[in-house]
Design a protein around this motif. Structure first.
Motif, mmCIF file in Angstrom:
data_model
loop_
_atom_site.group_PDB
_atom_site.id
_atom_site.type_symbol
_atom_site.label_atom_id
_atom_site.label_comp_id
_atom_site.label_asym_id
_atom_site.label_seq_id
_atom_site.Cartn_x
_atom_site.Cartn_y
_atom_site.Cartn_z
ATOM 1 N N LEU A 136 0.831 -1.197 0.000
ATOM 2 C CA LEU A 136 0.000 0.000 0.000
ATOM 3 C C LEU A 136 0.869 1.251 0.000
ATOM 4 O O LEU A 136 1.924 1.279 0.626
ATOM 5 C CB LEU A 136 -0.914 -0.001 1.232
ATOM 6 C CG LEU A 136 -1.906 -1.156 1.336
ATOM 7 C CD1 LEU A 136 -2.653 -1.094 2.659
ATOM 8 C CD2 LEU A 136 -2.878 -1.148 0.173
ATOM 9 N N ARG B 294 -8.179 1.086 -8.889
ATOM 10 C CA ARG B 294 -7.363 -0.047 -9.320
ATOM 11 C C ARG B 294 -8.106 -1.348 -9.025
ATOM 12 O O ARG B 294 -8.500 -1.595 -7.899
ATOM 13 C CB ARG B 294 -6.016 -0.012 -8.595
ATOM 14 C CG ARG B 294 -4.962 -0.944 -9.156
ATOM 15 C CD ARG B 294 -3.659 -0.776 -8.373
ATOM 16 N NE ARG B 294 -3.113 0.572 -8.506
ATOM 17 C CZ ARG B 294 -2.015 0.980 -7.869
ATOM 18 N NH1 ARG B 294 -1.392 0.158 -7.024
ATOM 19 N NH2 ARG B 294 -1.570 2.208 -8.049
ATOM 20 N N GLN C 149 -9.114 -4.930 -7.864
ATOM 21 C CA GLN C 149 -8.569 -5.762 -6.801
ATOM 22 C C GLN C 149 -8.602 -7.239 -7.184
ATOM 23 O O GLN C 149 -9.286 -7.651 -8.113
ATOM 24 C CB GLN C 149 -9.368 -5.542 -5.515
ATOM 25 C CG GLN C 149 -9.335 -4.111 -5.015
ATOM 26 C CD GLN C 149 -10.149 -3.947 -3.740
ATOM 27 O OE1 GLN C 149 -10.741 -4.892 -3.240
ATOM 28 N NE2 GLN C 149 -10.173 -2.742 -3.210
ATOM 29 N N ASP C 150 -7.835 -8.030 -6.434
ATOM 30 C CA ASP C 150 -7.842 -9.474 -6.645
ATOM 31 C C ASP C 150 -9.267 -10.000 -6.513
ATOM 32 O O ASP C 150 -10.009 -9.634 -5.603
ATOM 33 C CB ASP C 150 -6.954 -10.170 -5.608
ATOM 34 C CG ASP C 150 -5.476 -9.859 -5.791
ATOM 35 O OD1 ASP C 150 -5.108 -9.389 -6.874
ATOM 36 O OD2 ASP C 150 -4.707 -10.087 -4.845
ATOM 37 N N MET D 268 -13.446 1.710 -11.846
ATOM 38 C CA MET D 268 -12.888 0.419 -11.445
ATOM 39 C C MET D 268 -13.435 -0.696 -12.325
ATOM 40 O O MET D 268 -12.684 -1.582 -12.772
ATOM 41 C CB MET D 268 -13.203 0.127 -9.983
ATOM 42 C CG MET D 268 -12.703 -1.228 -9.524
ATOM 43 S SD MET D 268 -13.104 -1.617 -7.803
ATOM 44 C CE MET D 268 -11.868 -0.639 -6.952
ATOM 45 N N GLY E 61 -12.468 2.032 -2.056
ATOM 46 C CA GLY E 61 -12.068 1.100 -3.107
ATOM 47 C C GLY E 61 -12.555 -0.310 -2.827
ATOM 48 O O GLY E 61 -12.990 -1.030 -3.739
ATOM 49 N N ASP E 62 -12.497 -0.727 -1.555
ATOM 50 C CA ASP E 62 -13.019 -2.043 -1.188
ATOM 51 C C ASP E 62 -14.530 -2.083 -1.365
ATOM 52 O O ASP E 62 -15.080 -3.060 -1.896
ATOM 53 C CB ASP E 62 -12.660 -2.376 0.259
ATOM 54 C CG ASP E 62 -11.202 -2.771 0.426
ATOM 55 O OD1 ASP E 62 -10.661 -3.451 -0.460
ATOM 56 O OD2 ASP E 62 -10.606 -2.398 1.444
ATOM 57 N N ALA F 197 -15.373 -2.379 -5.026
ATOM 58 C CA ALA F 197 -15.090 -3.714 -5.543
ATOM 59 C C ALA F 197 -16.133 -4.720 -5.079
ATOM 60 O O ALA F 197 -16.589 -5.573 -5.858
ATOM 61 C CB ALA F 197 -13.691 -4.153 -5.098
ATOM 62 N N TYR F 198 -16.534 -4.627 -3.820
ATOM 63 C CA TYR F 198 -17.507 -5.575 -3.293
ATOM 64 C C TYR F 198 -18.874 -5.398 -3.958
ATOM 65 O O TYR F 198 -19.588 -6.378 -4.190
ATOM 66 C CB TYR F 198 -17.644 -5.426 -1.782
ATOM 67 C CG TYR F 198 -16.387 -5.740 -0.997
ATOM 68 C CD1 TYR F 198 -15.294 -6.402 -1.583
ATOM 69 C CD2 TYR F 198 -16.265 -5.366 0.339
ATOM 70 C CE1 TYR F 198 -14.138 -6.677 -0.866
ATOM 71 C CE2 TYR F 198 -15.116 -5.647 1.067
ATOM 72 C CZ TYR F 198 -14.056 -6.291 0.459
ATOM 73 O OH TYR F 198 -12.920 -6.567 1.185
ATOM 74 N N SER G 285 -8.885 -4.935 1.799
ATOM 75 C CA SER G 285 -7.495 -4.777 1.352
ATOM 76 C C SER G 285 -6.763 -3.669 2.087
ATOM 77 O O SER G 285 -5.527 -3.661 2.120
ATOM 78 C CB SER G 285 -7.469 -4.505 -0.163
ATOM 79 O OG SER G 285 -7.998 -3.219 -0.460
#
Length: 341
Positions: free
Chosen positions: A4, A20, A22-23, A52, A236-237, A240-241, A307
């Motif tokens: 990070l 960005r 994420q995995d 994203m 960001g998390d 993504a979720y 993350s």
């Protein structure tokens, strides 16, 4: 943690990292093929969520729908390959003209200014979902909701799980229960898969609970302890979720709590900022034994631990505020405990 960044020099760096992929995101999106329509894209989270998605799957159509009262937002989205459609979601005829895509992220709603403007609050939070759910009957739908629908829970125990019955306080939270019930009704009626995305406090350096507390400490203003504990998560998390939930949709749709797993003490966070700024932390009121808190076990079962940990969010926020970087000027009003916004 070692991967990070230590800080973000400017908004461009912040948003590059925030968008960005994420995995796990690309893999989950592959299990939810087709275009993604983001309704209410013009809010605080919509643009970064859309970017994203586009970065995770550049060939996929991402369509952003909003009134676009700020033309700059629309221009910036289109510059990154995102299609845009201007639409007032309260206009039923306009909603009926929207393309029915395979996937929908519903982000529209009204919170601040709800008190004193209750009819519009209910229209946005309960009537608009009916228009959307009755139009996108064949789509997967992830509908943003809120932890405010839950009762307060004991801060010494874990937060409310998804099976805790709503006991909303105030017109805003009641209208959000209305939103959920409307989506549940149409999901059951049309076998529309989806998730009710009960988000608790996304964190961006430019706004959020941590930003509010840091700004108060920096300015020498009192930090309210009326709501002494919260859950927070990196935006960001959360983005993504939300996208990954498209691949984890249920029929009929079901709720999922989204936030950081830690019970975060407002007093402790303020004291950390005070040490970093070399300023005193001033408090107003006393913490109660209960707060709006959520249990995120279901989220972690699906996606793992967020993350970005809480400690990094605090470091980033302290650095950002200390350097006088950009603020959206939109307080979260996390301290409100009576449901009046």
């Amino acid at each position: 943690m070692s991967d990070l960044p230590d800080r973000f020099e400017n908004v461009a760096e912040l948003e590059e990292f925030m968008t960005r992929p994420q995995d796990g995101l690309a893999e989950d999106l592959a299990n939810a093929p087709g275009a993604i329509t983001i309704l209410g894209i013009g809010g605080k989270m919509g643009p970064t969520l859309a970017r994203m998605a586009k970065r995770a799957d550049p060939d996929r159509r991402i369509i952003g729908v909003a009134r676009f009262s700020d033309p700059a937002v629309r221009k910036e989205l289109e510059a990154t390959g995102i299609e845009t459609v201007a639409c007032d979601l309260l206009d039923e005829a306009a909603v009926r003209q929207l393309e029915v895509t395979e996937n929908v992220i519903f982000m529209a709603g009204m919170k601040f200014g709800a008190t004193g403007n209750e009819p519009l609050t209910w229209a946005m939070n309960s009537h608009v979902p009916a228009l959307v759910a009755s139009h996108f009957t064949t789509s997967r739908i992830v509908a943003f909701s809120t932890a405010c629908i839950y009762p307060f829970v004991d801060v010494r125990h874990q937060g409310a799980t998804e099976d805790v019955l709503p006991t909303p306080q105030g017109e805003y939270a009641n209208s959000c229960v209305g939103r959920e019930r409307i989506f549940e009704y149409f999901s059951a009626k049309h076998n529309t898969p989806g998730r009710l995305f009960r988000l608790s406090y996304a964190i961006d350096m430019r706004y959020g609970v941590l930003h509010d507390v840091a700004q108060a400490v920096m300015r020498g203003e009192p930090v309210s302890l009326a709501m002494g504990h919260v859950n927070v998560i990196w935006q960001g998390d959360a983005n993504a979720y939300a996208l990954r939930c498209l691949a984890h949709a249920d029929t009929p749709m079901t709720p999922i709590n989204i936030s950081g797993p830690e019970t975060t003490s407002i007093r402790s966070v303020a004291q950390l900022f005070a040490r970093k700024f070399n300023k005193p932390a001033i408090f107003e009121g006393e913490e109660g034994e209960t707060a709006w808190l959520v249990n995120t076990n279901q989220q972690q079962d699906l996606f793992g631990y967020p993350s970005v940990p809480l400690s990094k969010l605090i470091d980033w926020t302290a650095d950002w505020v200390a350097r006088g970087q950009a603020s959206l000027g939109k307080p979260t009003h996390f301290e409100v405990s009576d449901g009046n916004y």
